[in-house]
Scaffold this motif. Sequence first.
Motif, mmCIF file in Angstrom:
data_model
loop_
_atom_site.group_PDB
_atom_site.id
_atom_site.type_symbol
_atom_site.label_atom_id
_atom_site.label_comp_id
_atom_site.label_asym_id
_atom_site.label_seq_id
_atom_site.Cartn_x
_atom_site.Cartn_y
_atom_site.Cartn_z
ATOM 1 N N ARG A 1 0.169 -0.760 10.049
ATOM 2 C CA ARG A 1 0.775 -0.019 9.010
ATOM 3 C C ARG A 1 1.113 1.586 9.530
ATOM 4 O O ARG A 1 2.120 2.083 9.693
ATOM 5 N N GLN A 2 -0.105 1.938 10.009
ATOM 6 C CA GLN A 2 -0.190 3.503 10.300
ATOM 7 C C GLN A 2 0.643 3.665 11.614
ATOM 8 O O GLN A 2 1.147 4.836 11.646
ATOM 9 N N VAL A 3 0.858 2.843 12.440
ATOM 10 C CA VAL A 3 1.747 3.070 13.726
ATOM 11 C C VAL A 3 3.106 3.247 13.192
ATOM 12 O O VAL A 3 3.991 4.152 13.690
ATOM 13 N N LEU A 4 3.645 2.404 12.265
ATOM 14 C CA LEU A 4 5.087 2.606 11.697
ATOM 15 C C LEU A 4 5.136 3.896 11.088
ATOM 16 O O LEU A 4 6.176 4.369 11.246
ATOM 17 N N GLU A 5 4.136 4.318 10.334
ATOM 18 C CA GLU A 5 4.337 5.367 9.045
ATOM 19 C C GLU A 5 4.163 6.925 10.078
ATOM 20 O O GLU A 5 4.181 7.760 9.462
ATOM 21 N N TYR A 6 3.715 6.584 11.293
ATOM 22 C CA TYR A 6 3.525 7.863 12.201
ATOM 23 C C TYR A 6 4.889 8.672 12.246
ATOM 24 O O TYR A 6 4.974 9.646 12.519
ATOM 25 N N PHE A 7 5.788 7.743 12.533
ATOM 26 C CA PHE A 7 7.191 8.402 12.944
ATOM 27 C C PHE A 7 8.042 8.767 11.372
ATOM 28 O O PHE A 7 7.992 8.218 10.358
ATOM 29 N N ASP A 8 8.571 10.012 11.606
ATOM 30 C CA ASP A 8 9.614 10.441 10.701
ATOM 31 C C ASP A 8 10.936 9.931 10.770
ATOM 32 O O ASP A 8 11.812 10.302 11.318
ATOM 33 N N ALA A 9 10.741 8.447 10.294
ATOM 34 C CA ALA A 9 12.163 7.657 10.600
ATOM 35 C C ALA A 9 12.285 6.812 9.266
ATOM 36 O O ALA A 9 11.306 6.362 8.416
ATOM 37 N N PHE A 10 13.413 6.290 9.195
ATOM 38 C CA PHE A 10 13.728 5.315 8.157
ATOM 39 C C PHE A 10 13.333 3.829 8.541
ATOM 40 O O PHE A 10 13.711 3.536 9.877
ATOM 41 N N LEU A 11 12.817 2.927 7.887
ATOM 42 C CA LEU A 11 12.523 1.454 8.452
ATOM 43 C C LEU A 11 13.459 0.584 7.788
ATOM 44 O O LEU A 11 13.803 0.529 6.422
ATOM 45 N N LEU B 1 3.627 0.003 21.584
ATOM 46 C CA LEU B 1 3.691 1.215 20.959
ATOM 47 C C LEU B 1 2.301 1.944 20.572
ATOM 48 O O LEU B 1 2.215 3.000 20.700
ATOM 49 N N TYR B 2 1.315 1.249 19.980
ATOM 50 C CA TYR B 2 0.116 1.747 19.624
ATOM 51 C C TYR B 2 -0.562 2.354 20.808
ATOM 52 O O TYR B 2 -1.193 3.306 20.917
ATOM 53 N N SER B 3 -0.528 1.545 21.947
ATOM 54 C CA SER B 3 -1.041 2.132 23.131
ATOM 55 C C SER B 3 -0.408 3.348 23.802
ATOM 56 O O SER B 3 -1.102 4.071 24.115
ATOM 57 N N LYS C 1 -4.916 0.099 12.111
ATOM 58 C CA LYS C 1 -5.191 0.711 13.423
ATOM 59 C C LYS C 1 -5.409 2.444 13.266
ATOM 60 O O LYS C 1 -4.542 2.711 12.626
ATOM 61 N N ASN C 2 -6.408 3.167 13.661
ATOM 62 C CA ASN C 2 -6.347 4.387 13.303
ATOM 63 C C ASN C 2 -5.544 5.146 14.434
ATOM 64 O O ASN C 2 -5.628 4.986 15.662
ATOM 65 N N VAL C 3 -4.466 5.912 13.941
ATOM 66 C CA VAL C 3 -3.575 6.666 14.885
ATOM 67 C C VAL C 3 -3.839 8.312 14.446
ATOM 68 O O VAL C 3 -3.999 8.578 13.591
ATOM 69 N N VAL C 4 -3.901 9.015 15.743
ATOM 70 C CA VAL C 4 -3.892 10.525 15.764
ATOM 71 C C VAL C 4 -2.637 10.864 16.577
ATOM 72 O O VAL C 4 -1.874 10.031 17.240
ATOM 73 N N TYR C 5 -2.450 12.270 15.932
ATOM 74 C CA TYR C 5 -1.149 12.688 16.584
ATOM 75 C C TYR C 5 -0.819 12.792 18.230
ATOM 76 O O TYR C 5 -2.218 13.089 18.930
#
Length: 898
Positions: free
Chosen positions: A324-334, A266-268, A294-298
């Motif tokens: 953490r930031q990979v999961l929090e990228y999405f506007d979704a319930f966890l 997913l990060y890839s 991991k640093n995530v950009v849009y």
Amino acid sequence: MNPEDVARIDIDKLLISAGFIIQDMVEFNRTASLGIAVREFVMQDGTKADYLIFIDGKACGVIEAKKSGTSLSGVENQSIKYANNLPKNVRCYQNPLPFLYESNSKEIYFTNLKDDNPRSRKIFAFHKPEFLRELLNQQSTLRNKFKNFPTLNRANLRDCQFEAISSVENSLRDLKPRALIQMATGAGKTYTACNFIYRLIKFANAKRVLFLVDRNNLARQTKKEFENFHLSDENRKFSEVYIVQHLSTNAIDKDAKVVITTIQRLYSMLQNESEYDEVNEEISAFETKPVQQKNVVYNPKVPIETFDFIVVDECHRSIYGEWRQVLEYFDAFLIGLTATPSKQTLGYFNKNLVSSYPLERSIVDKINVDCNIFRIKTKISEGGSTIEAGEIPTIDKRTREQRYESLDEDLEYSSKDLDYSVLAPNQIITVLECYKNSIFTQLFPEREPNFVPKTLIFAKDDNHAENITRLAREVFNKGNEFCKKITYNIGNEDPESLIKAFKIDPKFRIAVTVDMIATGTDIKALEVIIFLRDVKSSIYYEQMKGRGVRTINSNDLQSITPNAISKDKFYIIDAVGVTESKKSLSSTLERKKSLSLKKLLENVAKGDISDDTLSTLAGRIVRIEANINNDDKNKIKSLTDGKSLSNITNEILDTLDGDKTISKTQDEIDALKDATVKPFNSPALRTLLVDLSSKSKIYIDLVSTDEVVSADFSKEKAQELIVSFKDFIDKNKDEIEALSIIYNTNYKNKSLTYKLIKELDEKLKTSLLEPEKIWEAYYVIQDNKVRTKKVSIAECLTNLIQLIKFAIGFNDELVEFSSVANSRFELWCGRQINKGISFSDEQMEFLRLIKDYIITNSCLDKNDIQELLGDKGGIFKANKLFSNFDDLLDDLNLAIVA
């Protein structure tokens, strides 16, 4: 430019990335594109909205922009004001406008006024115009639909599954963004997830659900579960109605309802990589050390609205650490699923543990079986041995080529060196023979001695697994089909096929692995787990143990193990002290196992100083040093300005330690990293290290003969000791004064003095009951309720009070007396303050001395004050400091001990 203008530049970029066209009023054209964001739009009352959003030519929302650092909850009133203040001549979807955004360029909050209970939520980036159009066309929102879920039918659900599904749905109704389900291994977590995911798709109209797993083989297992899942309200399977995609490429099927993948892939995808090596998905995240996020950009190809829900299976520290930031990228319930939640996991899910079904309950409900521990100790595994000087065989770790080397002096090795730098075949043989001889005498005496129970052996590494496999065949006098290695290094054989064969093939009795079958893999017929490696991660250890807890129908078991009757327990054969060693959340340094040392060193020389790379490098070079001689170590020092590889390793780890770099900027940290790895810029050093690694060898000890020191049931012995202790208390609770005081909580009438406790201690030992061993026994049986495995009763006799109170059920936890006494003292001081009594520094010093005496001796009599505190003024000083010292002393004694 003022700070707000700077923030708007960043907001413009985010909007453009999401697919919006940005316009000023002078260029206003609401039909120029699907999504338009107009700056400084004049509202009905003359005020200007920072941005007015148009979808398909109609206004639908506003964005309130603030400078970086502004708290956004206080800005919501401005957003709603603009939403209610649209000029009457502007075409819109509804009034007030439904979509509200607040942003300071670093944070974005979104509110959908179409929700019955509108609540702002933090999002990573702006939604795409296409998604907002979908929301506008919906008759009811996702969150509104949570309220109308039909009643859950128990049908074939277990009670724990029914509770988990119902609780998740209740959590969603309350709009809680994260929910955690604890469910014991074997209780059906994936089946539970299939049920609530189906209900989310059917009744909440969820667009897509992401199912994250730890490793790729678990992804394949999960996909099969969905494919075989029968829908509760119709006679079809899930996969016949909905598309379930297991990602093998970095492309999501637009029609997929469930997408299964690892977080690594997913990060890839978020990094916009077109391909990802599946090898990286075969390594458990339990075996990697957590690092910085991991640093995530849009990435507009994977917008934030891609998933409505994310289910994290076997969630562990990686989700609240580097990923953490990979999961929090999405506007979704966890929604998290775990058998072994840690404090950090609970914290990540906002302590919203919606249902808990621990292993103990699953055993009582006969969903799982309990384990017995059989501890094997051998002379070499406990104390090591010595290889005498002379011609010694060695084996190359990489090629497994065997050679001879001349040793000038004896080589002593410890138990920790076993199977890493020294192979002692007789030690492995001794353990395996002990197991073989115990199977039908101590473990399964009721069985005919023809079929060895399905046995899984955990080895230290691939070389160790190879040696165990060959020696097991020899010890049991069986062929290749009897024992096989299941690791990532098995040539052309398919690990999945081997795992399947191990599950069902009666001829395949023993599997040897490192970590491939450590988590998630369901092998119901497994009855014995042998640990020939220690495990430092508590969560990983529990997962490994969990491979044996699964129940199996007796007929199914007998088809695989014909001499079995039923599976009512499983055995852990502990040959290394894994059941006794201290566990933590830490694990190995290795993060890039698939990368060769040569490539790793080249990457560092090119300037790669990422945390993953440096951590892996540290792990590799420290292992090299452990397997080379003094001449090689001196060669290395000559190329590193006198530094050893362990020196360099420690320097590398210091740069990765957040506590040590907390005051430094990222540029300063990078400079430190560059300085630390400078020696690897030398081609000569890189060549030498690769050469030493490729020649790394294991010395073979063919001379030392091992022997079993002990082989017994540690848990059974512990239980017997506890029963004997409880019998002693019951028989003597009226005869031994200390027991009588504790048992009858008679502290006000009779002081529990040191003399009385000492007398009790001596009578216990006379009865062959040593309190320290009893404490350890409780740790073995109830480690979840005993904080410390070992305590000193001799040095702090008052720990005996704690032991007795725990045994007779007065205390729920077994805790050292000093910890309890210190807490009670602080509470007592607090009660005095509430009464209006405050103590001076001098008084508090005096009181703490008294408290420390009570911790050691249980009781302080005023007659002992002079002896204890004579240099402080004794009883005369006490009476001077405190107006009613006798009453205060009695009260303090009682507060600390009772």
